[in-house]
Scaffold this motif. Structure first.
Motif, PDB file in Angstrom:
ATOM      1  N   UNK A   1       0.830  -1.213   0.160  1.00  0.00           N
ATOM      2  CA  UNK A   1      -0.040   0.113  -0.049  1.00  0.00           C
ATOM      3  C   UNK A   1       0.798   1.435  -0.086  1.00  0.00           C
ATOM      4  N   UNK A   2       2.179   1.045   0.108  1.00  0.00           N
ATOM      5  CA  UNK A   2       2.875   2.426   0.110  1.00  0.00           C
ATOM      6  C   UNK A   2       3.191   2.936  -1.257  1.00  0.00           C
ATOM      7  N   UNK A   3       3.403   4.384  -1.509  1.00  0.00           N
ATOM      8  CA  UNK A   3       3.620   4.771  -2.660  1.00  0.00           C
ATOM      9  C   UNK A   3       4.856   5.828  -2.502  1.00  0.00           C
ATOM     10  N   UNK A   4       5.005   6.674  -1.621  1.00  0.00           N
ATOM     11  CA  UNK A   4       6.241   7.509  -1.672  1.00  0.00           C
ATOM     12  C   UNK A   4       7.406   7.074  -1.474  1.00  0.00           C
ATOM     13  N   UNK A   5       7.679   5.615  -1.000  1.00  0.00           N
ATOM     14  CA  UNK A   5       8.922   4.875  -1.171  1.00  0.00           C
ATOM     15  C   UNK A   5       9.483   4.260  -2.574  1.00  0.00           C
ATOM     16  N   UNK A   6       8.470   4.664  -3.557  1.00  0.00           N
ATOM     17  CA  UNK A   6       9.028   4.450  -4.723  1.00  0.00           C
ATOM     18  C   UNK A   6      10.226   5.495  -5.110  1.00  0.00           C
ATOM     19  N   UNK A   7      10.278   6.604  -4.544  1.00  0.00           N
ATOM     20  CA  UNK A   7      11.506   7.664  -4.793  1.00  0.00           C
ATOM     21  C   UNK A   7      12.906   6.769  -4.126  1.00  0.00           C
ATOM     22  N   UNK A   8      13.914   7.085  -4.948  1.00  0.00           N
ATOM     23  CA  UNK A   8      15.202   6.513  -4.401  1.00  0.00           C
ATOM     24  C   UNK A   8      15.315   5.000  -4.249  1.00  0.00           C
ATOM     25  N   UNK A   9      14.380   4.428  -4.886  1.00  0.00           N
ATOM     26  CA  UNK A   9      14.421   2.841  -5.000  1.00  0.00           C
ATOM     27  C   UNK A   9      14.418   2.327  -3.793  1.00  0.00           C
ATOM     28  N   UNK A  10      13.760   3.018  -2.580  1.00  0.00           N
ATOM     29  CA  UNK A  10      13.563   2.257  -1.153  1.00  0.00           C
ATOM     30  C   UNK A  10      12.492   1.231  -1.467  1.00  0.00           C
ATOM     31  N   UNK A  11      11.690   1.375  -2.247  1.00  0.00           N
ATOM     32  CA  UNK A  11      10.652   0.523  -2.426  1.00  0.00           C
ATOM     33  C   UNK A  11      11.457  -0.810  -2.747  1.00  0.00           C
ATOM     34  N   UNK A  12      11.917  -0.992  -3.966  1.00  0.00           N
ATOM     35  CA  UNK A  12      12.570  -2.022  -4.672  1.00  0.00           C
ATOM     36  C   UNK A  12      13.467  -2.598  -3.361  1.00  0.00           C
ATOM     37  N   UNK A  13      14.305  -1.795  -2.690  1.00  0.00           N
ATOM     38  CA  UNK A  13      15.253  -2.595  -1.568  1.00  0.00           C
ATOM     39  C   UNK A  13      14.190  -3.581  -0.430  1.00  0.00           C
ATOM     40  N   UNK A  14      13.055  -2.718  -0.206  1.00  0.00           N
ATOM     41  CA  UNK A  14      12.519  -3.411   0.960  1.00  0.00           C
ATOM     42  C   UNK A  14      11.654  -4.819   0.382  1.00  0.00           C
ATOM     43  N   UNK A  15      11.096  -4.676  -0.710  1.00  0.00           N
ATOM     44  CA  UNK A  15      10.237  -6.027  -1.316  1.00  0.00           C
ATOM     45  C   UNK A  15      11.258  -7.025  -1.634  1.00  0.00           C
ATOM     46  N   UNK A  16      12.600  -6.572  -2.173  1.00  0.00           N
ATOM     47  CA  UNK A  16      13.425  -7.722  -2.424  1.00  0.00           C
ATOM     48  C   UNK A  16      13.936  -8.427  -1.239  1.00  0.00           C
ATOM     49  N   UNK A  17      13.876  -7.537  -0.170  1.00  0.00           N
ATOM     50  CA  UNK A  17      14.389  -8.304   1.265  1.00  0.00           C
ATOM     51  C   UNK A  17      13.309  -8.849   1.784  1.00  0.00           C
ATOM     52  N   UNK A  18      11.969  -8.493   1.479  1.00  0.00           N
ATOM     53  CA  UNK A  18      10.711  -9.444   2.037  1.00  0.00           C
ATOM     54  C   UNK A  18      10.715 -10.525   1.505  1.00  0.00           C
ATOM     55  N   UNK A  19      11.016 -10.617  -0.090  1.00  0.00           N
ATOM     56  CA  UNK A  19      10.979 -11.799  -0.663  1.00  0.00           C
ATOM     57  C   UNK A  19      11.947 -12.832  -0.343  1.00  0.00           C
ATOM     58  N   UNK A  20      13.098 -12.249  -0.014  1.00  0.00           N
ATOM     59  CA  UNK A  20      14.239 -12.998   0.151  1.00  0.00           C
ATOM     60  C   UNK A  20      14.116 -13.414   1.611  1.00  0.00           C
TER      61      UNK A  20
END
Length: 891
Positions: free
Chosen positions: A662-681
């Protein structure tokens, strides 16, 4: 002449003599009638009669003497002059019959005009001294009182009130002496019996005071100067407990309230001179009740436009001086007695002076000092009295409990002092009642006025009162295996629930305090934030208890952050100010979460994890990217370092995925990608294969965001979604590998069906070019599921065949393998891998559910993926009418 041996014989004799007396009177034979009357009166000389028996005979004799009296008055002018007869009856042989006859003739003479009333009355009351036996004397004087009730000097005669009152007082004094003397009759072992008999006779004495109040009427001067001093002197001089308690109570009850108000000092001073065993509490209570009734009637009689205060003197000051003098002269007075007195005076203060809280403060201070003087010698009864005192139990003067407790807490230092020296259980009882009062659990909200906290001092005092409940110790296991310590530990286990109840009330109280801040005094968010920080600092003293209360603090911090965001939009000029304030509040939240970690450790790691995620989500909604990322990072740290249980880890990752999606602002500076990769891992590294499978296919949604209508997003129009079909397919493939590697064929097949459902979701919400989940992949997955289900059926058939052969039954093998046997129980598999039984789902609108079924038939287990796959296939067939692409799915 002698009396009868039994009461029954005495009653029979009285009736017989009464008949003979009436017959003689009808025949105008007065002397014979007097002889029969004297014989009848002899029954009152029996010393063996109990008070109740004596009263029974007295009533019958009174009725008979009434007949004689009526005859004497009627025939006074017909040869039976009452003056001569009055002299004649005084020659009767026995004193009791003689005096009853004398009173009967004398009172009959008083009804005759121009009779020497004053002389006769004085003579009769003097002659009654001839009977000194307590019971006989009491009833004789009571008879005199009844006969003279309407025959005293007429009001219009000079000095009649003084004479009449003196006559009654004299009779009262003599009756009181006889009543007291009864206590000393007979052997010592019968003392209790004598006390019981005296209480049965006390109404005879009290009736004299009732008559006296009727004579005095509204003559305050006579009462104050002549009557009351005599009465109080008699009470003090008798030194008898029963007498003093009863007579003091009668005085308070029968004379007007206005008299008590004017003579209050005399009444209070007399109470200090009574026997040490007399209950002073009861005396003060009775007096206070009368005065409270007086002021209530005065106020009711006042007209609505009359603002004049009916209270012209401070009676509470007089009670206070009495209380101090009582405490000085009776230092051994128990806490129970003193508390009872103070409860009465408190009620008086609340009714007479409802706005004067300092009166109550003085009373609480006196009790506090008394408790300190007694120290550890206080009993359990005294503790219960303290609870009544502190909770205003049974106080009629408390009309608005919320306002009462609020004023007490915020204005009375002595209240907090008294509460602090009570034992833990008493403190909890008091605080529970107070909190329930404020939360509206035991009062009518419509009748309660709103309570507003307008100063920091008020809040500070409030929090000080709550400290005993805040700092109550939590239950800790014994350090070793000592038997006694283990028993004590087990005995205290039941208190753990009570502890959580107390902390729940504190959590609700935090909401109450914040919601009842006076917004006119604390207009800014910053000023309100300062009050919330005060609450946080006090709650911090609870140590491990903050796991119950700090979530409430954090929740209110969130509310203030949202308030700041609203003001930021409404007041553009102060946008930077509110942004800085929001960042500061997030720091306070972080501090709260860290305090929970430091104080509570692993006990509340799951809660800490969730608070971090919720705070991160809030920061994301407000576009505070760095703050949101920091909270997510803290949540991952908790996950990696403290959540060791596999089931907890799985649930935590699901919650993380839900929040990130449900997050949106984390798209900036690639934070979102870091977090979802970490979650999936983390999901792919879970201990159990089934958990890996489910966690990874849930994480696939992190690369395929869906619209959030509440923030204005719409499917097909919003273009800034994170949607990476390639990564989605990778997650599904990894999930499928985990499912295929599961050794349990039933669960492996069930996981594949779940993956198929996820694939269909992406198939519906996108095309093959974007989601990379196409027809070929779905058809391949369906074929794999079919093959696995076929293997499961073969396994089921083989096991059932072996079971039937062992049981000598070769029938119904195929029917059993195909699940054709009627079975109302249905099973499904939960997301955590547990089996769930749904009972009677065909016959009930709501199925009964049993969780964690351990012993299941292999056929029932096989039916779970079979039925799940059948439902999925049915969905695909239904979708063919809507979406032509589904026609290419091969079933």
């Amino acid at each position: 002449m002698s009396y009868s041996e039994t009461v029954e014989q005495a009653i029979s004799n009285i009736k017989q003599q009464t008949v003979l007396m009436q017959r003689s009177l009808n025949n105008k034979k007065l002397m014979d009638a007097l002889k029969y009357t004297s014989t009848m009166l002899t029954e009152l000389r029996n010393p063996k009669l109990l008070p109740k028996q004596y009263y029974e005979l007295y009533i019958q004799i009174f009725d008979s003497l009434t007949i004689l009296s009526a005859y004497l008055v009627e025939n006074h002018s017909n040869g039976h002059h009452l003056a001569a007869l009055y002299e004649l009856v005084q020659y009767a042989g026995n004193v009791v019959p003689r005096l009853y006859l004398m009173i009967t003739v004398g009172t009959s003479y008083l009804k005759i005009p121009n009779s020497p009333r004053e002389e006769i009355l004085r003579d009769m009351i003097e002659m009654c001294r001839g009977v000194q036996n307590p019971i006989r004397g009491l009833f004789l004087r009571y008879y005199l009182s009844q006969r003279t009730k309407q025959l005293l000097l007429p009001i219009e005669q000079k000095d009649s009130i003084e004479f009449n009152s003196q006559f009654i007082i004299t009779n009262f004094i003599e009756m009181n002496k006889l009543w007291v003397r009864l206590q000393h009759q007979g052997p010592l072992r019968e003392r209790d019996q004598r006390t019981k008999e005296r209480k049965e006779l006390q109404i005879l004495v009290g009736s004299q005071l009732v008559r006296l109040s009727q004579i005095v009427d509204d003559n305050l001067t006579l009462y104050e100067e002549e009557i009351l001093p005599i009465l109080l002197e008699q009470i003090v001089q008798c030194r008898d407990v029963v007498c003093q308690e009863y007579l003091y109570d009668v005085i308070c009850q029968v004379f007007p309230d206005e008299f008590h108000l004017k003579t209050l000092d005399a009444l209070l001073d007399t109470s200090l001179q009574l026997n040490m065993e007399v209950s002073v509490t009861k005396i003060i209570l009775t007096l206070c009740e009368r005065l409270n009734g007086y002021i209530e009637r005065i106020r009711q009689n006042q007209s609505e436009d009359n603002d004049q205060n009916p209270i012209k003197e401070d009676i509470l000051e007089r009670f206070w001086k009495h209380l101090l003098k009582l405490n000085d002269e009776r230092p051994d007075l128990s806490i129970q007695e003193l508390s009872g007195i103070i409860l009465s005076i408190m009620n008086l203060s609340l009714i007479w002076y409802p706005t004067n809280i300092q009166n109550l403060n003085k009373l609480f201070g006196l009790v506090t000092q008394k408790c300190k003087d007694f120290g550890e010698e206080r009993t359990q009864d005294s503790e219960s009295f303290m609870v009544k005192l502190l909770t205003a139990h049974d106080l009629d003067g408390v009309k608005n409990y919320k306002k009462y407790f609020f004023d007490i807490i915020t204005q009375c230092d002595s209240f907090q002092d008294l509460l602090s020296i009570q034992n833990s259980l008493s403190q909890m009882d008091v605080l529970t009642l107070i909190i329930n009062c404020f939360l509206g659990n035991d009062t009518d909200k419509k009748s309660e006025s709103q309570i507003l906290i307008s100063t920091k001092t008020q809040l500070e005092r409030f929090l000080i009162i709550l400290e005993p409940m805040i700092t109550i110790k939590t239950l800790t296991p014994p350090p070793d295996k000592n038997t006694n310590e283990i028993k004590e530990y087990n005995a205290q286990l039941s208190r753990e629930y009570l502890l959580s109840v107390h902390q729940e009330k504190l959590a609700k109280m935090c909401h109450f305090l914040i919601q009842n801040i006076d917004k006119t005094q604390f207009k800014t968010v910053e000023s309100q934030l300062e009050l919330l920080l005060m609450i946080k600092n006090v709650y911090h003293k609870g140590g491990k208890n903050i796991r119950f209360t700090y979530p409430t603090i954090v929740t209110n911090f969130w509310r203030m952050i949202r308030k700041c965001n609203i003001f930021k939009v409404k007041i553009p000029k102060r946008k930077q100010y509110y942004e800085n304030l929001m960042k500061q509040i997030f720091k306070y939240i972080s501090r709260c979460i860290n305090d929970m970690f430091n104080n509570c450790g692993n006990v509340c790691m799951d809660l800490i994890y969730k608070l971090n995620l919720q705070s991160a989500a809030l920061a994301d909604q407000l576009s505070l990217v760095e703050i949101s990322y920091d909270f997510f990072s803290e949540a991952f740290s908790v996950f990696e370092e403290s959540l060791s249980d596999s089931r907890t880890q799985f649930q935590a990752l699901i919650f993380m995925a839900q929040t990130l999606q449900k997050t949106r602002s984390l798209y900036k500076e690639d934070y979102y990608n870091q977090l979802i990769v970490r979650t999936t891992l983390h999901g792919s590294k879970l201990l159990k294969k089934e958990d890996q499978c489910r966690a990874v296919y849930v994480c696939s949604h992190l690369w395929w965001a869906t619209e959030i209508s509440s923030i204005g997003e719409e499917e097909g129009e919003t273009t800034n979604f994170v949607r990476d079909g390639k990564r989605v397919l990778e997650c599904l493939q990894r999930s499928l590998r985990a499912a295929d590697s599961r050794m349990d064929n039933v669960e492996s097949c069930e996981l594949m069906v779940e993956i198929l459902n996820v694939c269909l979701y992406y198939f519906v919400h996108g095309d093959e070019q974007t989601t990379h989940v196409g027809i070929s992949y779905i058809n391949g997955l369906i074929e794999l599921i079919k093959n696995n289900l076929k293997s499961l059926r073969l396994e089921g058939e083989q096991r059932i065949s072996e079971m039937n052969v062992n049981n000598g039954d070769s029938n119904n093998v195929n029917n059993s393998a195909n699940g054709s046997i009627a079975n109302k129980d249905k099973y499904v598999m939960g997301l955590d891998g547990t089996y769930i039984k749904l009972r009677n789902i065909n016959n009930s609108s709501s199925a009964h559910i049993d969780f964690k079924i351990k012993d299941m038939n292999i056929n029932d287990m096989i039916q779970i993926p079979v039925e799940h796959f059948d439902r999925t296939c049915e969905y695909i067939i239904n979708q063919r009418d809507i979406d032509n692409r589904f026609k290419m799915v091969e079933l």
